[in-house]
Design an enzyme around this catalytic site. Structure first.
Site, mmCIF file in Angstrom:
data_model
loop_
_atom_site.group_PDB
_atom_site.id
_atom_site.type_symbol
_atom_site.label_atom_id
_atom_site.label_comp_id
_atom_site.label_asym_id
_atom_site.label_seq_id
_atom_site.Cartn_x
_atom_site.Cartn_y
_atom_site.Cartn_z
ATOM 1 N N ASP A 77 51.912 54.088 47.561
ATOM 2 C CA ASP A 77 50.749 54.101 48.233
ATOM 3 C C ASP A 77 50.485 53.295 49.403
ATOM 4 O OD1 ASP A 77 48.195 54.849 48.955
ATOM 5 O OD2 ASP A 77 46.959 53.926 47.147
ATOM 6 N N LEU A 113 46.994 35.408 47.629
ATOM 7 C CA LEU A 113 47.968 35.245 48.715
ATOM 8 C C LEU A 113 47.449 35.229 49.947
ATOM 9 C CD1 LEU A 113 50.652 37.692 47.068
ATOM 10 C CD2 LEU A 113 50.834 35.131 47.435
HETATM 11 P P1 ADP Z 1 41.618 48.638 46.036
HETATM 12 O O1 ADP Z 1 41.980 48.783 44.519
HETATM 13 O O2 ADP Z 1 39.905 48.789 45.732
HETATM 14 O O3 ADP Z 1 41.785 49.565 47.087
HETATM 15 P P2 ADP Z 1 43.196 46.470 46.872
HETATM 16 O O4 ADP Z 1 44.158 46.177 45.745
HETATM 17 O O5 ADP Z 1 43.670 47.230 47.963
HETATM 18 O O6 ADP Z 1 41.819 47.035 46.299
HETATM 19 O O7 ADP Z 1 42.474 45.345 47.432
HETATM 20 C C1 ADP Z 1 41.521 45.135 48.647
HETATM 21 C C2 ADP Z 1 41.992 43.935 49.631
HETATM 22 O O8 ADP Z 1 42.254 42.673 49.035
HETATM 23 C C3 ADP Z 1 43.406 44.616 50.160
HETATM 24 O O9 ADP Z 1 43.115 45.055 51.392
HETATM 25 C C4 ADP Z 1 43.966 43.093 50.493
HETATM 26 O O10 ADP Z 1 43.724 42.993 51.830
HETATM 27 C C5 ADP Z 1 43.236 42.249 49.633
HETATM 28 N N1 ADP Z 1 44.289 41.719 48.411
HETATM 29 C C6 ADP Z 1 44.585 42.518 47.413
HETATM 30 N N2 ADP Z 1 45.418 41.762 46.511
HETATM 31 C C7 ADP Z 1 45.425 40.559 47.000
HETATM 32 C C8 ADP Z 1 46.023 39.356 46.549
HETATM 33 N N3 ADP Z 1 46.576 39.055 45.640
HETATM 34 N N4 ADP Z 1 45.701 37.857 47.604
HETATM 35 C C9 ADP Z 1 44.793 38.214 48.706
HETATM 36 N N5 ADP Z 1 44.377 39.437 48.883
HETATM 37 C C10 ADP Z 1 44.562 40.484 48.209
#
Ligand code: ADP
Length: 293
Positions: free
Chosen positions: A202, A97
């Site tokens: 979270d 996204l």
């Molecule tokens: P972690 O599990 O290491 O904390 P996150 O799930 O928070 O990782 O993902 C890291 C970053 O990637 C997030 O801060 C977000 O900005 C980005 N992100 C997460 N999911 C998506 C997605 N489906 N599409 C685009 N960016 C994403």
């Protein structure tokens, strides 16, 4: 950036992906993440070669629960995950996204819509506090045993396990346990009643962004049915949520009087989690809150 070869092979074999370009994505606190340009469009993958891969199956279930609530929040669709030990490492593959460029957005309008939609998410309720499965908060296990009472849930499933972990590992001094017991004995007079509400679990500023339509995208949940004040308190711990977000939340689900004074108590949970993960000043903050009781 290169993906680990077993992950690359799995994505190519199992998912029939032709990966044309891999771009690292930063911002996560636990896993490695990348944007993939593929024959099936832009995808997002995160993986971890050392943490428990079960994390990714649980995250996928949490994302599904949030999607099923059918609010106007955008929750990424999961395409595949691996939650088994061995090769490939644990991973989660989902749609990518695209975050909005900041100047594409009317921040106030997007934040107001986000506040309203989060309030609508919190109107999804269940009979008990907890969930039908345990999951993770960051990379720490999060127990979700169901309880009829929020106070009991908060004591036994949230603060209890984290304070035990912190004192067992000497992240916190065990003399704080007496202060915690004093506080726990008063919680039934401190927390207002609530139905068990579906929470992201979270929700800090690193776990949401706005897409180009100004819709809030929520990622990386630690879902359970809890007290909505718990979620709102955590949004205040690191900031990054605007006044229009809170105003619009409040217009749908009005804040109970005295909420601001309860925030530090709810935030004992994320503070303890952070103290257990990172130590340092988080432990000092826990101590200064508990010493009031
Ligand atoms: P972690 O599990 O290491 O904390 P996150 O799930 O928070 O990782 O993902 C890291 C970053 O990637 C997030 O801060 C977000 O900005 C980005 N992100 C997460 N999911 C998506 C997605 N489906 N599409 C685009 N960016 C994403």
């Amino acid at each position: 950036m290169n993906l680990p070869s077993p992950l690359l092979e799995t994505l190519a074999g199992q998912q029939k992906l032709e990966i044309r370009r891999v771009r690292p994505v930063s911002g996560g606190s636990i896993n490695q993440a990348a944007k993939l340009h593929t024959n099936k469009g832009e995808l997002f993958v995160k993986w971890n070669e050392s943490a428990d891969p079960d994390m990714f199956g649980k995250e996928s279930r949490g994302l599904r629960l949030l999607r099923n609530a059918e609010t106007d929040l955008t929750i990424p669709k999961v395409l595949a995950y691996n939650d088994q030990k061995g090769d490939p490492p644990g991973f989660l593959l989902m749609e990518f996204l695209t975050p909005a460029e900041r100047n594409d957005l009317d921040d106030n309008q997007s934040s107001a819509r986000f506040g309203e939609q989060l309030a609508l998410l919190h109107q999804h309720t269940d009979k008990k506090f907890g969930l039908d499965h345990d999951n993770y908060i960051g990379r720490l296990p999060q127990s979700n045993q169901p309880h009829s009472s929020w106070v009991e849930f908060f004591i036994h499933e949230r603060i209890g396990p984290q304070i035990k972990r912190a004192t067992d590992r000497q992240v916190l001094d065990s003399t704080l346990l007496t202060h915690w017991e004093n506080l726990a004995a008063h919680l039934k007079d401190i927390f207002p009643d609530s139905d068990p509400a579906l929470l992201h679990g979270d929700l800090w500023s690193g776990n949401y962004f706005f897409d180009s339509n100004g819709k809030a995208v929520l990622v990386d949940p630690a879902v359970y049915y809890g007290h909505p004040e718990m979620e709102l308190s955590f949004t205040r711990m690191f900031g990054g949520f605007s006044g229009s977000f809170y105003d619009s939340y409040n217009s749908v689900n009005p804040f109970e009087p005295g909420f601001a004074e309860r925030v530090p108590i709810y935030n004992l949970y994320p503070l303890l989690v952070h103290a257990n993960l990172f130590g340092g000043h988080y432990a000092t903050e826990v101590q200064s809150i508990l010493k009031r009781y």
